[in-house]
Design an enzyme around this catalytic site. Structure first.
Site, PDB file in Angstrom:
ATOM      1  N   GLU A 159      62.026  59.027  -4.116  1.00 21.97           N
ATOM      2  CA  GLU A 159      61.135  58.257  -3.245  1.00 21.97           C
ATOM      3  C   GLU A 159      61.906  57.961  -1.959  1.00 21.97           C
ATOM      4  O   GLU A 159      62.913  57.254  -1.977  1.00 21.97           O
ATOM      5  CB  GLU A 159      60.741  56.941  -3.914  1.00 21.97           C
ATOM      6  CG  GLU A 159      59.823  56.115  -3.027  1.00 21.97           C
ATOM      7  CD  GLU A 159      59.518  54.719  -3.589  1.00 21.97           C
ATOM      8  OE1 GLU A 159      60.434  54.054  -4.107  1.00 21.97           O
ATOM      9  OE2 GLU A 159      58.353  54.301  -3.478  1.00 21.97           O
ATOM     10  N   LYS A 167      59.310  34.399  -5.535  1.00 23.47           N
ATOM     11  CA  LYS A 167      60.567  34.805  -4.890  1.00 23.47           C
ATOM     12  C   LYS A 167      60.220  36.025  -4.043  1.00 23.47           C
ATOM     13  O   LYS A 167      60.265  37.165  -4.515  1.00 23.47           O
ATOM     14  CB  LYS A 167      61.616  35.131  -5.960  1.00 23.47           C
ATOM     15  CG  LYS A 167      63.079  34.965  -5.532  1.00 23.47           C
ATOM     16  CD  LYS A 167      63.491  35.792  -4.348  1.00 23.47           C
ATOM     17  CE  LYS A 167      63.665  37.251  -4.657  1.00 23.47           C
ATOM     18  NZ  LYS A 167      63.859  38.065  -3.418  1.00 23.47           N
ATOM     19  N   SER A 185      61.293  48.439  -6.323  1.00 28.61           N
ATOM     20  CA  SER A 185      61.752  49.802  -6.609  1.00 28.61           C
ATOM     21  C   SER A 185      61.934  50.005  -8.118  1.00 28.61           C
ATOM     22  O   SER A 185      62.113  49.044  -8.874  1.00 28.61           O
ATOM     23  CB  SER A 185      63.064  50.062  -5.872  1.00 28.61           C
ATOM     24  OG  SER A 185      64.027  49.126  -6.305  1.00 28.61           O
ATOM     25  N   GLU A 238      63.625  38.795   0.594  1.00 29.04           N
ATOM     26  CA  GLU A 238      64.419  38.019   1.569  1.00 29.04           C
ATOM     27  C   GLU A 238      64.350  38.634   2.970  1.00 29.04           C
ATOM     28  O   GLU A 238      64.768  38.024   3.947  1.00 29.04           O
ATOM     29  CB  GLU A 238      65.874  37.898   1.086  1.00 29.04           C
ATOM     30  CG  GLU A 238      66.672  39.190   0.997  1.00 29.04           C
ATOM     31  CD  GLU A 238      66.415  40.013  -0.274  1.00 29.04           C
ATOM     32  OE1 GLU A 238      65.333  39.909  -0.868  1.00 29.04           O
ATOM     33  OE2 GLU A 238      67.337  40.779  -0.652  1.00 29.04           O
ATOM     34  N   PHE A 244      59.485  44.046   0.187  1.00 29.10           N
ATOM     35  CA  PHE A 244      59.391  43.761   1.626  1.00 29.10           C
ATOM     36  C   PHE A 244      58.142  44.337   2.269  1.00 29.10           C
ATOM     37  O   PHE A 244      57.743  43.911   3.344  1.00 29.10           O
ATOM     38  CB  PHE A 244      60.643  44.284   2.355  1.00 29.10           C
ATOM     39  CG  PHE A 244      60.655  45.785   2.565  1.00 29.10           C
ATOM     40  CD1 PHE A 244      59.928  46.361   3.604  1.00 29.10           C
ATOM     41  CD2 PHE A 244      61.375  46.625   1.722  1.00 29.10           C
ATOM     42  CE1 PHE A 244      59.921  47.742   3.792  1.00 29.10           C
ATOM     43  CE2 PHE A 244      61.373  48.000   1.895  1.00 29.10           C
ATOM     44  CZ  PHE A 244      60.641  48.553   2.937  1.00 29.10           C
ATOM     45  N   CYS A 267      53.727  51.845  -1.330  1.00 29.40           N
ATOM     46  CA  CYS A 267      53.891  52.428  -2.666  1.00 29.40           C
ATOM     47  C   CYS A 267      52.753  53.395  -2.972  1.00 29.40           C
ATOM     48  O   CYS A 267      52.817  54.156  -3.918  1.00 29.40           O
ATOM     49  CB  CYS A 267      53.934  51.343  -3.723  1.00 29.40           C
ATOM     50  SG  CYS A 267      52.386  50.474  -3.804  1.00 29.40           S
TER      51      CYS A 267
END
Ligand code: NAD
Length: 506
Positions: free
Chosen positions: A391, A182, A235, A185, A158, A290
């Protein structure tokens, strides 16, 4: 099972198959939310195996024609796509801010970094050149080719709705593959806009497809026999799952995972410079990067001074909706994520870390339902605490104190994540030692977020990347192509004797 919150009144984002927007066959829906207001803005279909089948079939149909299109012509379409991305730069960035929440200037920067990958692959004819060795034997020549792998897929997180997809599909497409994206969402709209721009640039039907969805769509892609290569960014637990599943299914895979990035501050560092750099690196994009710096490792002599400077700068951050001018930090992605970050802060306090700044309970006037949390700074953190081990992916910076650089290097090398790291120093010798001994994929010397430029490759080590090839740059081209070596002989009139021994050619 996701329950649509306001189905019927909200628009549903379509899928993109055969170069046009199409409704999903699946009836499952998810919510897309504006994190600054907390309001659901649209619905996203959660694709099923039949939707995935349609997208992969479209990509498979397009493959022979696209693979045989000369690389220069493929590059020219990508050149036009690059021009369209530049023309629509701000529009794309606004979609990022709407659905992710980061500030508009930050979103603009991330779109720019994605555009640079497209610029890199406009040189694809050169990048695909092989090697040629004449006379490896008498009258025998050998040369190498790199060919596309087939239908590729990208599964993205995301936090970079434009940049991370652009790490993948331009490289794959330039190499002659076709692609099914993909996206997350939570942020589906920017991918749809990029699909429209690719069509406008002249990309043939089926070369690029988009399916939205969650685990069901991802699993259908991973198990699809016609998908040959999978690029994943997200992740660590999901990255590991993607890597293991692809290994079982016999697919090529690169799966980039999470991070805990350390910045070491040595006694000879310019502390004002380091503190400024660290503030941006820790709290930019609300820590949802990240490559965010989430742990500062300070040598004891300068730790008090550094913490005071960090506190001063972090305390002044302007936190608000990402579209507002002068805002440094926007909201985080969801209410659930905000609450998870607050729970980590609870744990840090309970474990005995010193909360120098505490972002819990923060709100923005007029945006009470937005997913805001204040900048948080912990001092005297130890490696056993969950605020160090996990994290958090939020605006929480932890400071650990060490006596020597050797101690700092040992700490970083023992951490399971190894995406990025940085050292702040004025000593060339210390920087060189750090660069050589640190076991992390991307290293900054007085650079807090050392994201490689598009013509280098991006990737971490250990639990930050499962697979052998990093994304974009030369390793991206290798990932999306397969090597072949051809050995040729053109016999003249002389009959060649049958050979039964290991050929030595010479
Ligand atoms: P995520 O792992 O939750 O989701 C990533 C993708 O996987 C999404 O498309 C999602 O739909 C899909 N997914 C989620 N759960 C799944 C499941 N059980 N099975 C199959 N697919 C699943 O990650 P996120 O929350 O979207 O993104 C944040 C994470 O991404 C952070 O950990 C961050 O460090 C990482 N990230 C890493 C990099 C990198 O380059 N290493 C870059 C950006 C983000």
């Amino acid at each position: 099972m996701n329950k649509p919150s306001d189905a019927g009144t909200l628009a549903t984002v379509p899928l993109w198959i055969d170069n046009r927007a199409q409704p999903a066959l699946s009836a499952r829906r998810g919510d897309v939310t504006n994190p600054a207001t907390g309001k659901v803005t649209r619905q996203v279909p959660l694709a099923n195996a039949r939707d995935v089948d349609a997208a992969v079939a479209s990509a498979k149909r397009a493959l022979p024609g696209w693979r045989d299109t000369p690389p220069l012509r493929r590059a020219r379409i990508l050149m036009r796509f690059r021009e369209l991305l530049v023309a629509h730069h701000e529009e794309l960035a606004r979609l990022v801010t709407d659905e992710h929440g980061k500030t508009l200037p930050d979103a603009m920067g991330s779109v720019q970094r994605g555009i640079e990958v497209v610029e890199f692959v406009t040189g694809i004819p050169h990048l695909l050149k092989g090697e040629h060795s004449p006379d490896v034997g008498s009258g025998v020549d050998t040369y190498s080719l790199r060919q596309p792998v087939g239908v590729c897929t990208g599964i993205t997180p995301f936090n970079f709705p434009v940049m991370v997809p652009l790490w993948m599909f331009p490289v794959a497409i330039a190499c002659g593959n076709t692609f099914v994206l993909k996206p997350s969402e939570k942020v589906p709209s920017a991918s749809m806009r990029m699909a429209e721009l690719l069509k406008e640039a002249g990309l043939p039907d089926g070369v690029f497809n988009v399916v939205h969805g969650d685990k069901e769509a991802v699993d259908a892609l991973l198990q699809h026999p016609d998908v040959r290569a999978v690029s994943f960014v997200g992740s660590t637990p999901i990255a590991k799952y993607i890597y293991e599943t692809c290994a079982k299914e016999g697919k090529r895979v690169q799966a980039l995972g999470g991070a805990k990035n350390h910045a070491v501050v040595l006694a000879d560092a310019d502390l004002d410079f380091a503190a400024d750099a660290l503030i941006g690196a820790a709290y930019g994009s609300a820590g949802e990067r990240c490559m965010a710096i989430s742990a500062v490792v300070a040598v004891e002599e300068v730790a008090d001074q550094l913490v005071a400077k960090l506190k001063h700068a972090a305390g002044k951050l302007n936190i608000g909706p990402g579209h507002d001018k002068g805002v440094d930090m926007g909201p985080v992605i969801s209410r659930a994520h905000r609450d998870k970050i607050a729970a980590y802060i609870d744990q840090g306090v309970a474990a005995g870390a010193v909360a120098v700044l505490d972002g819990r309970g923060f709100s923005v006037a007029g945006h009470d339902a937005g997913f805001f949390i204040g900048a948080t700074l912990f001092d005297r953190v130890t490696t056993d605490m969950s605020i160090y081990r996990d994290e958090i992916f939020g605006p929480v910076l932890v400071v650990l104190r060490v006596k020597t650089m050797d101690e700092a290097i040992a700490m970083i090398n023992a951490n399971p994540y190894a995406n990025g790291t940085a050292v702040f120093t004025r000593s060339g010798g210390a920087a060189r030692k750090f660069e050589r001994e640190i076991e992390v994929g991307m290293v900054g010397i007085n650079v807090p977020i050392p994201v490689p430029i598009a013509y280098y490759s991006f990737g971490g080590w250990r639990n930050s990347l499962f697979g052998d090839q990093h994304v974009h740059g030369p390793e991206g081209v290798r990932f999306y192509t397969r090597g072949k070596v051809v050995t040729t002989r053109w016999p003249d009139d002389r009959a060649l004797p049958a050979g039964f021994n290991m050929p030595t050619l010479g």
